[in-house]
Design a protein around this motif. Structure first.
Motif, PDB file in Angstrom:
ATOM      1  N   GLY A 188       0.776  -1.239   0.000  1.00 29.88           N
ATOM      2  CA  GLY A 188       0.000   0.000   0.000  1.00 29.88           C
ATOM      3  C   GLY A 188       0.803   1.281   0.000  1.00 29.88           C
ATOM      4  O   GLY A 188       0.244   2.372   0.117  1.00 29.88           O
ATOM      5  N   LYS A 189       2.125   1.163  -0.150  1.00 24.91           N
ATOM      6  CA  LYS A 189       2.972   2.350  -0.160  1.00 24.91           C
ATOM      7  C   LYS A 189       3.198   2.846  -1.589  1.00 24.91           C
ATOM      8  O   LYS A 189       3.238   2.058  -2.537  1.00 24.91           O
ATOM      9  N   LYS A 190       3.319   4.149  -1.719  1.00 26.36           N
ATOM     10  CA  LYS A 190       3.631   4.762  -3.012  1.00 26.36           C
ATOM     11  C   LYS A 190       5.155   4.857  -3.104  1.00 26.36           C
ATOM     12  O   LYS A 190       5.789   5.597  -2.342  1.00 26.36           O
ATOM     13  N   VAL A 191       5.738   4.080  -4.021  1.00 21.84           N
ATOM     14  CA  VAL A 191       7.197   3.938  -4.067  1.00 21.84           C
ATOM     15  C   VAL A 191       7.737   4.335  -5.439  1.00 21.84           C
ATOM     16  O   VAL A 191       7.148   4.019  -6.469  1.00 21.84           O
ATOM     17  N   LEU A 192       8.882   5.022  -5.420  1.00 20.94           N
ATOM     18  CA  LEU A 192       9.636   5.306  -6.643  1.00 20.94           C
ATOM     19  C   LEU A 192      10.955   4.562  -6.555  1.00 20.94           C
ATOM     20  O   LEU A 192      11.679   4.691  -5.560  1.00 20.94           O
ATOM     21  N   LEU A 193      11.257   3.775  -7.582  1.00 16.74           N
ATOM     22  CA  LEU A 193      12.572   3.142  -7.674  1.00 16.74           C
ATOM     23  C   LEU A 193      13.421   3.954  -8.637  1.00 16.74           C
ATOM     24  O   LEU A 193      13.101   4.055  -9.824  1.00 16.74           O
ATOM     25  N   CYS A 194      14.482   4.539  -8.114  1.00 20.33           N
ATOM     26  CA  CYS A 194      15.430   5.294  -8.945  1.00 20.33           C
ATOM     27  C   CYS A 194      16.581   4.365  -9.298  1.00 20.33           C
ATOM     28  O   CYS A 194      17.345   3.959  -8.417  1.00 20.33           O
ATOM     29  N   ASP A 195      16.694   4.004 -10.568  1.00 18.43           N
ATOM     30  CA  ASP A 195      17.770   3.130 -11.024  1.00 18.43           C
ATOM     31  C   ASP A 195      18.973   3.999 -11.366  1.00 18.43           C
ATOM     32  O   ASP A 195      18.980   4.684 -12.381  1.00 18.43           O
ATOM     33  N   PHE A 196      19.985   3.947 -10.497  1.00 22.63           N
ATOM     34  CA  PHE A 196      21.152   4.805 -10.694  1.00 22.63           C
ATOM     35  C   PHE A 196      22.386   3.985 -11.071  1.00 22.63           C
ATOM     36  O   PHE A 196      23.514   4.435 -10.896  1.00 22.63           O
ATOM     37  N   ASP A 197      22.146   2.797 -11.588  1.00 21.88           N
ATOM     38  CA  ASP A 197      23.213   1.903 -12.025  1.00 21.88           C
ATOM     39  C   ASP A 197      23.199   1.863 -13.561  1.00 21.88           C
ATOM     40  O   ASP A 197      22.161   1.568 -14.155  1.00 21.88           O
ATOM     41  N   PRO A 198      24.321   2.177 -14.215  1.00 18.94           N
ATOM     42  CA  PRO A 198      24.349   2.178 -15.688  1.00 18.94           C
ATOM     43  C   PRO A 198      23.943   0.851 -16.322  1.00 18.94           C
ATOM     44  O   PRO A 198      23.533   0.820 -17.483  1.00 18.94           O
ATOM     45  N   GLN A 199      24.045  -0.256 -15.574  1.00 18.01           N
ATOM     46  CA  GLN A 199      23.626  -1.553 -16.119  1.00 18.01           C
ATOM     47  C   GLN A 199      22.112  -1.616 -16.320  1.00 18.01           C
ATOM     48  O   GLN A 199      21.610  -2.433 -17.081  1.00 18.01           O
ATOM     49  N   ALA A 200      21.381  -0.770 -15.589  1.00 19.21           N
ATOM     50  CA  ALA A 200      19.927  -0.618 -15.744  1.00 19.21           C
ATOM     51  C   ALA A 200      19.142  -1.911 -15.498  1.00 19.21           C
ATOM     52  O   ALA A 200      18.065  -2.091 -16.050  1.00 19.21           O
ATOM     53  N   ASN A 201      19.675  -2.786 -14.646  1.00 16.30           N
ATOM     54  CA  ASN A 201      18.974  -4.047 -14.385  1.00 16.30           C
ATOM     55  C   ASN A 201      17.703  -3.838 -13.559  1.00 16.30           C
ATOM     56  O   ASN A 201      16.734  -4.586 -13.708  1.00 16.30           O
ATOM     57  N   ALA A 202      17.693  -2.840 -12.694  1.00 17.68           N
ATOM     58  CA  ALA A 202      16.473  -2.559 -11.923  1.00 17.68           C
ATOM     59  C   ALA A 202      15.369  -2.041 -12.844  1.00 17.68           C
ATOM     60  O   ALA A 202      14.187  -2.320 -12.627  1.00 17.68           O
ATOM     61  N   THR A 203      15.753  -1.305 -13.862  1.00 14.96           N
ATOM     62  CA  THR A 203      14.789  -0.784 -14.842  1.00 14.96           C
ATOM     63  C   THR A 203      14.077  -1.939 -15.546  1.00 14.96           C
ATOM     64  O   THR A 203      12.843  -2.008 -15.577  1.00 14.96           O
ATOM     65  N   SER A 204      14.854  -2.856 -16.099  1.00 17.92           N
ATOM     66  CA  SER A 204      14.251  -3.989 -16.801  1.00 17.92           C
ATOM     67  C   SER A 204      13.592  -4.963 -15.832  1.00 17.92           C
ATOM     68  O   SER A 204      12.641  -5.654 -16.190  1.00 17.92           O
ATOM     69  N   GLY A 205      14.070  -4.999 -14.592  1.00 20.35           N
ATOM     70  CA  GLY A 205      13.506  -5.899 -13.593  1.00 20.35           C
ATOM     71  C   GLY A 205      12.075  -5.570 -13.216  1.00 20.35           C
ATOM     72  O   GLY A 205      11.357  -6.424 -12.692  1.00 20.35           O
ATOM     73  N   LEU A 206      11.647  -4.342 -13.491  1.00 18.44           N
ATOM     74  CA  LEU A 206      10.249  -3.959 -13.255  1.00 18.44           C
ATOM     75  C   LEU A 206       9.482  -3.832 -14.573  1.00 18.44           C
ATOM     76  O   LEU A 206       8.435  -3.209 -14.641  1.00 18.44           O
ATOM     77  N   GLY A 207      10.041  -4.426 -15.620  1.00 16.90           N
ATOM     78  CA  GLY A 207       9.305  -4.534 -16.882  1.00 16.90           C
ATOM     79  C   GLY A 207       9.422  -3.356 -17.823  1.00 16.90           C
ATOM     80  O   GLY A 207       8.703  -3.283 -18.828  1.00 16.90           O
ATOM     81  N   VAL A 208      10.336  -2.418 -17.539  1.00 13.80           N
ATOM     82  CA  VAL A 208      10.510  -1.265 -18.431  1.00 13.80           C
ATOM     83  C   VAL A 208      11.459  -1.654 -19.566  1.00 13.80           C
ATOM     84  O   VAL A 208      12.553  -2.170 -19.326  1.00 13.80           O
ATOM     85  N   GLU A 209      11.045  -1.407 -20.796  1.00 16.02           N
ATOM     86  CA  GLU A 209      11.884  -1.730 -21.947  1.00 16.02           C
ATOM     87  C   GLU A 209      12.894  -0.609 -22.190  1.00 16.02           C
ATOM     88  O   GLU A 209      12.538   0.483 -22.639  1.00 16.02           O
ATOM     89  N   LYS A 210      14.140  -0.909 -21.902  1.00 19.58           N
ATOM     90  CA  LYS A 210      15.192   0.111 -21.958  1.00 19.58           C
ATOM     91  C   LYS A 210      15.352   0.711 -23.353  1.00 19.58           C
ATOM     92  O   LYS A 210      15.608   1.901 -23.501  1.00 19.58           O
ATOM     93  N   ARG A 211      15.168  -0.114 -24.384  1.00 15.57           N
ATOM     94  CA  ARG A 211      15.388   0.369 -25.761  1.00 15.57           C
ATOM     95  C   ARG A 211      14.349   1.397 -26.191  1.00 15.57           C
ATOM     96  O   ARG A 211      14.583   2.168 -27.118  1.00 15.57           O
TER      97      ARG A 211
END
Length: 251
Positions: free
Chosen positions: A31-54
């Motif tokens: 129930g929390k409103k959360v922002l994940l800031c991916d600050f790693d150039p590998q961007a694995n957290a970005t893709s790990g939540l289903g965001v298409e990096k390309r």
């Protein structure tokens, strides 16, 4: 005003991104409103939540280097909001040196949206350099994943030294929020011994729930899913759900 917590360990392969992604999803489910800031150039957290990096037009790189509004780069997913990373971030450390307030670019960016969230988690790169310093300057708390394996404490003295330096020179409010034990193998005495050693080094700071070695945790990122969406009943999903409850109580 959401609390900002940096998930950091300069040692690779300790479950840092796995913890950032799965805690984000578990906290959202709670129930929390959360922002994940991916600050790693590998961007694995970005893709790990289903965001298409390309397909990304803007990322955290554009926010800290080109001063675009933070909200313009945020991507909403069904698991949480993500401030995505990109390969461009790999060169940002050099570019930051030439910019005013170089160590505080991420702090400035996150302050623009901090009021919109209960919690902002920053997934840091596995190194102690310019990007990590930016993350630590922006954070109020630090969450350190430590694997229950040989050399678990190796390098942590360097990390703690960096935290003390940042607290002294850049961010007086920075605190150690907690330590997360990852890759715990209950079949071995060794994992138990390492867990005891970590608790001895960080009295009162180690979160009660330990994250087990779990094949579902390893498989989930390849599907662009947190483990709670990939296999809700798995030991890994249940562990991060329990840990999210502990974090909420701690907050």
């Amino acid at each position: 005003m959401g609390k900002i917590i940096a998930v950091v360990n300069q040692k690779g392969g300790v479950g840092k991104t796995t913890s950032a992604v799965n805690l984000t999803a578990a906290l959202t489910e709670a129930g929390k409103k959360v922002l994940l800031c991916d600050f790693d150039p590998q961007a694995n957290a970005t893709s790990g939540l289903g965001v298409e990096k390309r397909k990304l037009k803007q990322s955290v790189y554009d926010v800290i280097i080109n001063d675009i509004p933070t909200e313009n780069a945020i991507v909403s997913t069904k698991f949480a909001d993500v401030l995505p990373s990109s390969a461009d971030l790999a060169g940002a450390g050099v570019e930051l040196i030439t910019l005013p307030d170089a160590n505080y670019r991420l702090q400035k960016a996150l302050k623009e949206v901090q009021a919109n969230y209960d919690l902002i988690l920053i997934d840091c790169p596995p190194s102690l350099e310019m990007l990590t310093l930016n993350a630590l300057a922006a954070a109020e708390g630090v969450l350190i994943p430590v694997q229950c394996e040989y050399f678990a404490l190796e390098g942590l003295s360097d990390l703690m030294g960096t935290l003390r330096m940042v607290k002294r020179k850049m961010n007086p409010g920075l605190e150690l929020f907690g330590v997360v034990l990852t890759m715990f193998d209950g079949r071995t005495n060794f994992s138990t011994q390492v867990a005891q050693e970590v608790r001895r080094h960080f009295p009162g700071k180690v979160l009660p729930t330990v994250i087990p070695r779990n094949i579902r945790l390893a498989e989930a990122p390849s599907h662009g899913l947190p483990v709670s969406a990939y296999d809700k009943s798995s030991r890994g999903a249940q562990a991060y759900k329990a840990m999210a409850a502990e974090i909420i109580e701690k907050l």
